[in-house]
Scaffold this active site. Structure first.
Site, short mmCIF file in Angstrom:
data_model
loop_
_atom_site.label_atom_id
_atom_site.label_comp_id
_atom_site.label_asym_id
_atom_site.label_seq_id
_atom_site.Cartn_x
_atom_site.Cartn_y
_atom_site.Cartn_z
N VAL A 1 7.69 -20.71 31.11
CA VAL A 1 7.02 -20.17 29.91
C VAL A 1 6.24 -18.87 30.18
O VAL A 1 6.30 -17.92 29.38
CB VAL A 1 6.15 -21.26 29.24
CG1 VAL A 1 4.98 -21.64 30.11
CG2 VAL A 1 5.68 -20.82 27.88
N THR B 1 18.47 -20.87 37.86
CA THR B 1 19.43 -21.63 37.06
C THR B 1 19.88 -20.69 35.95
O THR B 1 19.14 -20.42 35.00
CB THR B 1 18.76 -22.88 36.46
OG1 THR B 1 18.01 -23.51 37.48
CG2 THR B 1 19.77 -23.83 35.86
N ASN C 1 0.37 -17.46 41.38
CA ASN C 1 -0.94 -17.74 42.00
C ASN C 1 -0.77 -17.90 43.50
O ASN C 1 -1.07 -18.96 44.07
CB ASN C 1 -1.54 -19.02 41.41
CG ASN C 1 -2.49 -18.73 40.26
OD1 ASN C 1 -3.07 -17.65 40.17
ND2 ASN C 1 -2.63 -19.70 39.37
N SER D 1 -3.80 -13.89 34.48
CA SER D 1 -4.54 -15.00 33.87
C SER D 1 -4.46 -14.97 32.36
O SER D 1 -4.37 -13.90 31.76
CB SER D 1 -6.00 -14.96 34.29
OG SER D 1 -6.71 -16.00 33.63
N LYS E 1 -7.94 -12.82 41.86
CA LYS E 1 -7.48 -13.87 40.95
C LYS E 1 -7.95 -15.25 41.45
O LYS E 1 -8.33 -16.11 40.66
CB LYS E 1 -5.95 -13.84 40.82
CG LYS E 1 -5.37 -15.01 40.02
CD LYS E 1 -5.87 -15.00 38.58
CE LYS E 1 -5.32 -16.00 37.62
NZ LYS E 1 -4.93 -17.30 37.96
N HIS F 1 -11.47 -15.61 40.55
CA HIS F 1 -11.48 -15.86 39.09
C HIS F 1 -11.28 -17.37 38.84
O HIS F 1 -12.00 -17.99 38.07
CB HIS F 1 -10.38 -15.06 38.41
CG HIS F 1 -10.03 -15.56 37.03
ND1 HIS F 1 -9.23 -16.67 36.83
CD2 HIS F 1 -10.39 -15.14 35.80
CE1 HIS F 1 -9.12 -16.90 35.53
NE2 HIS F 1 -9.82 -15.98 34.88
N ASN F 2 -10.30 -17.94 39.51
CA ASN F 2 -10.02 -19.36 39.30
C ASN F 2 -11.17 -20.24 39.80
O ASN F 2 -11.50 -21.24 39.18
CB ASN F 2 -8.72 -19.76 39.99
CG ASN F 2 -7.50 -19.37 39.17
OD1 ASN F 2 -7.56 -18.42 38.39
ND2 ASN F 2 -6.41 -20.07 39.34
N GLU G 1 -13.66 -20.13 37.28
CA GLU G 1 -13.14 -20.97 36.17
C GLU G 1 -13.49 -22.45 36.43
O GLU G 1 -13.98 -23.14 35.54
CB GLU G 1 -11.63 -20.74 36.09
CG GLU G 1 -10.86 -21.67 35.18
CD GLU G 1 -9.34 -21.43 35.31
OE1 GLU G 1 -8.90 -20.28 35.18
OE2 GLU G 1 -8.60 -22.40 35.55
C1 6PG Z 1 -5.37 -18.77 34.58
C2 6PG Z 1 -5.55 -20.15 35.20
C3 6PG Z 1 -4.33 -20.65 35.88
C4 6PG Z 1 -4.54 -21.94 36.67
C5 6PG Z 1 -4.56 -23.15 35.83
C6 6PG Z 1 -4.56 -24.46 36.60
O1 6PG Z 1 -6.08 -17.90 35.02
O2 6PG Z 1 -4.57 -18.60 33.65
O3 6PG Z 1 -6.53 -20.04 36.18
O4 6PG Z 1 -3.91 -19.64 36.74
O5 6PG Z 1 -3.53 -22.09 37.57
O6 6PG Z 1 -5.59 -23.11 34.92
O7 6PG Z 1 -5.57 -24.62 37.51
P1 6PG Z 1 -5.94 -26.07 38.11
O8 6PG Z 1 -4.75 -26.95 37.89
O9 6PG Z 1 -6.20 -25.87 39.55
O10 6PG Z 1 -7.11 -26.55 37.32
#
Ligand code: 6PG
Length: 485
Positions: A15, A37, A105, A131, A186, A189-190, A193
């Site tokens: 996606v 695929t 990632n 992100s 990044k 950033h996570n 998050e």
């Molecule tokens: C983003 C998110 C993304 C991340 C998921 C899952 O910036 O769009 O950070 O990259 O991979 O949110 O993260 P977890 O499964 O580790 O919670």
């Protein structure tokens, strides 16, 4: 064969890949799509990409043949071996100066390695953090590219055109720096998050369990919070989540198993902080909070044995406590972002990256999961003083934390007295108290180290002179060699 017309190739039609392609197409770029695929390519062209300028490729060779030079190929595949495998497949069809971009990632040490390997062969390599989830990819993600600097002039317009924009129209994408810096940014950033999500979960637990508010009432509170300095994507979705009712008319969130998953980027942020010796305590606690939540069975068992001996219930002013929790969320966020930028600064020092901190805050201002009004204030602080040592020392943020601290202390102490776990709130407050302390009890710690291991210590005012004491009269006079992790 006719001259190639593809501006960029994209491998990986899950996606995120599909949405990025459609986004690039909307901005007038000709994208060539490929997937391992191959049927997926046909399906994509027949459905989502129908009526667009998107081209398909049924092999890596065809993909590369359809691209204008320097060729730009973006990978949106699972981090790890798949990235190396596609690079190996691409190289025979690329020429010097062509560019591979990894939009997944990936762990930054892998990106550092790949940049070196590819550059040594004459190619250019970029690790770009992307992100914003599915919707971001489709309508404007935050993009954090770093790697071979010579690649940037060829990518700038595509990436900045498809990225999110701030209210004043600035793209949430800029060149981050050399090596693995794009993926490092990044990753942080996570980590942030993870921290923001845990902070909001702690606030939710206090509103629900201490104040006994209904999900509807909490929805209204998050809605109010989202109008002020906490205005952010994560507060917005939390508002919507707590208001969302299942088919039986009760809140869906209350039925969800309290066992958090994680894919590893928060853990990497914490590990890197430990490696750098940077106290990024809030993100660390957020990762551990997910780990603790995952011990569901064990917790259920322990809950029948271990007692809290806590105060039975909250007796204060509920209205005031809601405001205190709002301030606690803001204070914890301030501390978490200050820690995140401390980590970026240390990593930049170690890796020799030249990072633009204001630019990073701007990239996070829109499009990404941690997007918020607050990141605009962080951008301003670093623009005002690019050498700012710590975010908390910028006058705007010093004033902000001073305003929030009384509430923050009330929230943490109430939570402790009532036995409600608030790992991120409490560790953030302890960090704040430690960071503002000219004197910490590490003098005792140094004495203990010297007592049992002859590790030596310095006397205050005589820094650089290492002394060992024979504390017991039994030990020798020889100090152990100095080793600093
Ligand atoms: C983003 C998110 C993304 C991340 C998921 C899952 O910036 O769009 O950070 O990259 O991979 O949110 O993260 P977890 O499964 O580790 O919670």
């Amino acid at each position: 064969m006719s001259a190639p017309t593809g501006d960029i190739g994209l491998i990986g039609l899950a996606v995120m890949g599909q949405n990025l392609i459609l986004n690039m197409n909307d901005h007038g770029y000709t994208v060539v799509a490929y997937n391992r695929t191959v049927e997926k390519v046909d399906q994509f062209l027949a459905h989502e990409a129908k009526g667009t300028n998107i081209q398909g490729a049924r092999s890596i060779e065809e993909l590369c043949a359809k691209l204008k030079r320097p060729r730009k190929v973006m990978l949106l595949v699972k981090a790890g071996d798949a990235v190396d495998a596609f690079i190996a497949q691409l190289l025979p069809y690329l020429e010097a100066g062509d560019i591979i971009i990894d939009g997944g990632n990936s762990h930054f040490p892998d990106t550092i390695r790949r940049v070196k390997e590819l550059e040594s062969k004459g190619f250019l390599y970029v690790g770009a953090g992307v992100s914003g989830g599915e919707e971001g990819a489709r309508y404007g993600p935050s993009i954090m590219p770093g790697g071979s600097p010579a690649a940037w002039p060829h990518l700038k317009s595509i990436f900045q055109d498809i990225s999110a924009k701030t209210a004043s129209g600035e793209p949430c994408c800029d060149w981050v720096g050399e090596g693995g810096s794009g993926h490092y940014v990044k990753m942080v950033h996570n980590g942030i998050e993870y921290g923001d999500m845990q902070i909001l979960s702690e606030a939710y637990s206090l509103l629900k369990d201490v104040l006994g508010l209904s999900h509807e009432e909490m929805g209204n509170i998050f809605e109010e919070w989202n109008k002020g300095e906490l205005d952010s994507f994560l507060v917005e979705i939390t508002r919507d989540i707590v208001r969302f009712n299942d088919e039986d008319g009760t809140p869906l969130v209350a039925k969800i198993l309290d066992k958090a998953g994680q894919k590893g980027t928060g853990k990497w942020t914490a590990i890197s902080a430990l490696d750098l010796g940077t106290p990024v305590t809030l993100i660390g606690e957020a990762v551990f909070a997910r780990c603790l939540s995952a011990l569901k069975q064990e917790r259920v068992h322990a809950s029948t044995i271990l007692k809290s001996h806590a105060q039975a219930q909250f007796t204060g002013d509920k209205q005031q406590f809601v405001e205190d929790i709002r301030q606690a969320v803001y204070a914890a966020k301030l501390i978490s972002y200050a820690q995140g930028f401390m980590e970026l600064r240390e990593a930049a020092k170690e890796q020799g990256w030249n990072l633009n901190y204001g630019g990073i805050a701007l990239m996070w201002r829109g499009g990404c999961i941690i997007r918020s009004r607050f990141l605009g204030d962080i951008t301003n602080a670093f623009r005002k003083n690019p050498g700012l040592q710590n975010l908390l020392l910028d006058s705007f943020f010093t004033d902000a934390i001073h305003r929030a601290i009384p509430s923050f202390r009330r929230v943490v102490s109430q939570a402790v007295l009532l036995g409600v776990p608030v790992p991120c709130f409490s560790s953030a407050l302890s960090f704040y108290d430690g960071y503002r302390s000219a004197k910490l009890p590490a003098n005792l710690l140094q004495a203990q180290r010297d007592y049992f291991g002859a590790h030596t210590y310095e006397i205050e005012g005589q820094e650089g002179k290492w002394v060992h004491t024979n504390w017991t009269g039994r030990g020798g006079r020889v100090a152990s060699s100095t080793y600093n992790a």
